[in-house]
Write an enzyme that holds these catalytic residues in place. Structure first.
Site, mmCIF file in Angstrom:
data_model
loop_
_atom_site.group_PDB
_atom_site.id
_atom_site.type_symbol
_atom_site.label_atom_id
_atom_site.label_comp_id
_atom_site.label_asym_id
_atom_site.label_seq_id
_atom_site.Cartn_x
_atom_site.Cartn_y
_atom_site.Cartn_z
ATOM 1 C CB SER A 52 -44.763 2.650 29.090
ATOM 2 O OG SER A 52 -45.877 3.008 28.283
ATOM 3 C CE1 TYR A 93 -43.637 8.035 30.491
ATOM 4 C CE2 TYR A 93 -44.576 6.880 28.607
ATOM 5 C CZ TYR A 93 -44.408 7.007 29.969
ATOM 6 O OH TYR A 93 -45.002 6.106 30.816
#
Length: 258
Positions: free
Chosen positions: A137, A149
């Site tokens: 990401s 995350y």
């Protein structure tokens, strides 16, 4: 000649489904891995009927060590492509989030990527060819609002770059895909409110898949789809880190996410 095989985790929606469809169109048979048996079987039937792909399904929860071992065993039998796409985010603050959920997030986002890649590489190296695509990401390249995350995706990027260096000249490619916001089920599943996000920041699944496949063919290791995200990440390497943190906090609207 036998058709090449691509194993894809998390293929029942979003980018995983996009890559499953693309590899089926490109003449691959598929091994699809996800928790939802109904959606897996529906997609498998569709890809077989419409594109002629032979599709094997493995119903597995990659946060579970036993299930991960089943998928790893299948990879040791040999595939030509591994797409480590499964992953999830969570809403809320780190200090108040359920610790077991945070651990599950790391098990899926990090441990599964490491274990499945480790299982897939020996047969690829023996064949002198293969592709591992790890879905990371932009959050792994920029300091974002979510700590665990973002950290998990930063690990995926670093892991992929290190492996790509180690595997140079073997015929096996390892790539880290770093998309920004994509129109998928990801944020709704995580319970993250994306209202008010600027429209220019959103990407479409088909565009991400197309650009990714083109960059894999060019042997790019870190793949960042979309000109807007190329600009953001390039800027993030140039300006001071504290400025990047301030800017990403504004873009993230301070949304609660772990």
């Amino acid at each position: 000649m036998p058709r090449p095989v691509a194993l894809i985790t998390g293929p029942t929606s979003g980018l995983g489904e996009g890559f499953a469809r693309r590899y089926a169109v490109d003449g691959y048979d598929l091994v699809l891995v996800a928790r939802d048996a109904d959606r897996l079987n529906t997609l498998a039937a569709e890809l077989h009927d419409e594109m002629g792909a032979e599709v094997e399904v493995i119903c597995a929860d990659l946060s579970d060590a036993t299930d991960r071992a089943v998928v790893a065993d299948r990879l040791r039998d040999g595939v030509q492509v591994l797409v480590n796409n499964a992953g999830f985010g969570t809403a809320g603050e780190f200090w108040s989030a359920d610790y077991a959920l945070l651990q599950s997030q790391l098990d899926v986002n990090v441990t599964a990527v490491m274990q499945l890649t480790h299982a897939a590489l020996p047969s690829m190296l023996a064949a002198g060819a293969g592709t591992v695509l790890n879905v990371a990401s932009v959050a792994g390249l920029l300091p974002g609002r979510g700590s665990t995350y973002s950290a998990s995706k930063a690990w995926v990027v670093s892991f992929s770059e290190g492996l790509a260096n180690a595997l140079g000249g073997t015929g096996v490619g390892v790539h880290a895909l770093c998309p920004g916001f994509v129109h998928t089920e990801f944020h709704a599943r995580a319970g993250i409110d994306m209202a008010g996000t600027a429209s220019f920041l959103w990407l479409e699944v088909d565009d991400v898949v197309r650009e990714t496949m083109a960059d894999i063919a060019k042997q790019k290791v870190v793949i960042i789809p979309g000109l807007q995200y190329k600009a953001l990440t390039t800027g993030g390497r140039i300006v001071p880190r504290n400025v990047v943190r301030a800017l990403t906090k504004v873009v993230g609207k301070g949304r609660g996410r772990t």
